[in-house]
Write an enzyme that holds these catalytic residues in place. Sequence first.
Site, PDB file in Angstrom:
ATOM      1  N   MET A  30      41.470  33.853  38.440  1.00  0.00           N
ATOM      2  CA  MET A  30      41.179  32.723  39.327  1.00  0.00           C
ATOM      3  C   MET A  30      41.616  33.058  40.754  1.00  0.00           C
ATOM      4  O   MET A  30      41.828  32.175  41.579  1.00  0.00           O
ATOM      5  CB  MET A  30      41.881  31.463  38.820  1.00  0.00           C
ATOM      6  CG  MET A  30      41.373  31.062  37.438  1.00  0.00           C
ATOM      7  SD  MET A  30      41.644  29.342  37.037  1.00  0.00           S
ATOM      8  CE  MET A  30      43.416  29.263  37.078  1.00  0.00           C
ATOM      9  N   LEU A  33      45.456  36.854  43.940  1.00  0.00           N
ATOM     10  CA  LEU A  33      45.886  37.968  43.094  1.00  0.00           C
ATOM     11  C   LEU A  33      47.305  38.442  43.410  1.00  0.00           C
ATOM     12  O   LEU A  33      47.783  38.321  44.524  1.00  0.00           O
ATOM     13  CB  LEU A  33      44.907  39.143  43.249  1.00  0.00           C
ATOM     14  CG  LEU A  33      43.451  38.828  42.904  1.00  0.00           C
ATOM     15  CD1 LEU A  33      42.578  40.070  43.093  1.00  0.00           C
ATOM     16  CD2 LEU A  33      43.306  38.302  41.476  1.00  0.00           C
ATOM     17  N   HIS A  34      47.940  38.985  42.372  1.00  0.00           N
ATOM     18  CA  HIS A  34      49.284  39.559  42.488  1.00  0.00           C
ATOM     19  C   HIS A  34      49.352  40.789  41.593  1.00  0.00           C
ATOM     20  O   HIS A  34      48.333  41.156  40.963  1.00  0.00           O
ATOM     21  CB  HIS A  34      50.342  38.513  42.121  1.00  0.00           C
ATOM     22  CG  HIS A  34      50.089  37.828  40.813  1.00  0.00           C
ATOM     23  ND1 HIS A  34      50.139  38.485  39.613  1.00  0.00           N
ATOM     24  CD2 HIS A  34      49.744  36.548  40.520  1.00  0.00           C
ATOM     25  CE1 HIS A  34      49.871  37.639  38.635  1.00  0.00           C
ATOM     26  NE2 HIS A  34      49.609  36.453  39.155  1.00  0.00           N
ATOM     27  N   HIS A  37      47.834  40.673  38.026  1.00  0.00           N
ATOM     28  CA  HIS A  37      46.378  40.875  37.956  1.00  0.00           C
ATOM     29  C   HIS A  37      46.042  42.361  38.140  1.00  0.00           C
ATOM     30  O   HIS A  37      45.173  42.896  37.446  1.00  0.00           O
ATOM     31  CB  HIS A  37      45.674  40.085  39.058  1.00  0.00           C
ATOM     32  CG  HIS A  37      45.816  38.603  38.969  1.00  0.00           C
ATOM     33  ND1 HIS A  37      46.468  37.869  39.921  1.00  0.00           N
ATOM     34  CD2 HIS A  37      45.366  37.707  38.046  1.00  0.00           C
ATOM     35  CE1 HIS A  37      46.420  36.587  39.603  1.00  0.00           C
ATOM     36  NE2 HIS A  37      45.765  36.462  38.462  1.00  0.00           N
ATOM     37  N   SER A 186      50.044  33.061  40.285  1.00  0.00           N
ATOM     38  CA  SER A 186      49.489  32.598  41.560  1.00  0.00           C
ATOM     39  C   SER A 186      50.207  31.330  42.001  1.00  0.00           C
ATOM     40  O   SER A 186      50.350  31.078  43.195  1.00  0.00           O
ATOM     41  CB  SER A 186      47.998  32.318  41.409  1.00  0.00           C
ATOM     42  OG  SER A 186      47.353  33.468  40.905  1.00  0.00           O
TER      43      SER A 186
HETATM   44  P1  AMP Z   1      44.810  33.685  36.326  1.00  0.00           P
HETATM   45  O1  AMP Z   1      44.236  34.141  37.641  1.00  0.00           O
HETATM   46  O2  AMP Z   1      46.123  33.039  36.448  1.00  0.00           O
HETATM   47  O3  AMP Z   1      43.807  32.922  35.501  1.00  0.00           O
HETATM   48  O4  AMP Z   1      45.091  35.008  35.520  1.00  0.00           O
HETATM   49  C1  AMP Z   1      44.086  35.960  35.267  1.00  0.00           C
HETATM   50  C2  AMP Z   1      44.563  36.916  34.219  1.00  0.00           C
HETATM   51  O5  AMP Z   1      45.727  37.575  34.692  1.00  0.00           O
HETATM   52  C3  AMP Z   1      44.942  36.197  32.914  1.00  0.00           C
HETATM   53  O6  AMP Z   1      44.488  36.954  31.816  1.00  0.00           O
HETATM   54  C4  AMP Z   1      46.434  36.155  32.993  1.00  0.00           C
HETATM   55  O7  AMP Z   1      47.041  36.125  31.724  1.00  0.00           O
HETATM   56  C5  AMP Z   1      46.746  37.448  33.716  1.00  0.00           C
HETATM   57  N1  AMP Z   1      48.061  37.373  34.344  1.00  0.00           N
HETATM   58  C6  AMP Z   1      48.543  36.356  35.098  1.00  0.00           C
HETATM   59  N2  AMP Z   1      49.820  36.595  35.452  1.00  0.00           N
HETATM   60  C7  AMP Z   1      50.165  37.774  34.903  1.00  0.00           C
HETATM   61  C8  AMP Z   1      51.361  38.552  34.894  1.00  0.00           C
HETATM   62  N3  AMP Z   1      52.471  38.166  35.511  1.00  0.00           N
HETATM   63  N4  AMP Z   1      51.346  39.732  34.215  1.00  0.00           N
HETATM   64  C9  AMP Z   1      50.221  40.148  33.576  1.00  0.00           C
HETATM   65  N5  AMP Z   1      49.066  39.451  33.542  1.00  0.00           N
HETATM   66  C10 AMP Z   1      49.035  38.282  34.189  1.00  0.00           C
END
Ligand code: AMP
Length: 280
Positions: A30, A33-34, A37, A186
């Site tokens: 979504m 990014l960090h 991601h 995020s």
């Molecule tokens: P999001 O943008 O929050 O929907 O996350 C996208 C993908 O990144 C999802 O599959 C999350 O589980 C993964 N993700 C989010 N935070 C982390 C993290 N700290 N370490 C590893 N993967 C992550």
Amino acid sequence: MHIFREIAPLKAYLNQQVLMGKTVGLVPTMGALHSGHLSLIQRARTENDVVVCSIYVNPTQFNNLQDLQKYPRDNARDFKMLEEALCDITFCPSDAEMYPETSLLKFDLGDLDKTLEGEFRPGHFSGVALVVSKLLNIVLPHRAYFGQKDFQQFKVVTRLRDELKFNTTLISVPIIREFDGLAMSSRNSRLDVEGRRRAGVLYQSLQLMKTGLIRGQSFSELKTEAAKLCLENQLRLEYLVMAQKSDLTIVQHVVQPENTILLIAAYVGDVRLIDNLFLA
Ligand code: AMP
């Protein structure tokens, strides 16, 4: 890096790549990014010829309008990070492209949707299932990458893949953490300095419980201790549970450490955070 905002040209491009014998890996995000991601992108990079990252803040998975409105968005920064991570394609659709009409489909995920995140965020996983189905149908990836941070989401997506026969291998990638153990998210960017300090307590609570359980202390005693720590740091705990990794059944005693996971959700101010830790 190619940026696609529409489905048809993305499909045409990927179809050509597959006809040339290339494999495709998808990382759904979504945005905002960090490094968490980026670890998914890196893993996808090592295993596929073409890496696609989708950036889409999916409205149907938000049960809280404020959370949706306040969700951080920064496409320019995201594109730069993806470029540097050697991502090939970013798919960045509008709401009109993903939902040209109000969606009628709802997913009933049985028990998977009634516990933990499902209990506290009604409708969330139905929205996740919907958008992941769309993305898998659009990209038709050989592999798709998800973070262990959203452990329950991985269970939901696995079920979806199995029942709907998506031809995609699903890969769960370990959690990337900040220096104090806070799982990268995020939403962390919405914390002020004091909130950021207190947010470290989610991981501290999980660690405290894991160490105690390994030493043989009882779950209920440890949970009381961890809940006290959360309270002292003004965290509003939604759940702190132990469950079987295989089916997310909540348990009170460790039977098989390798099949046991600790999960937590708590508010720091108005920011809701989740985390989890495997026992072994
Ligand atoms: P999001 O943008 O929050 O929907 O996350 C996208 C993908 O990144 C999802 O599959 C999350 O589980 C993964 N993700 C989010 N935070 C982390 C993290 N700290 N370490 C590893 N993967 C992550």
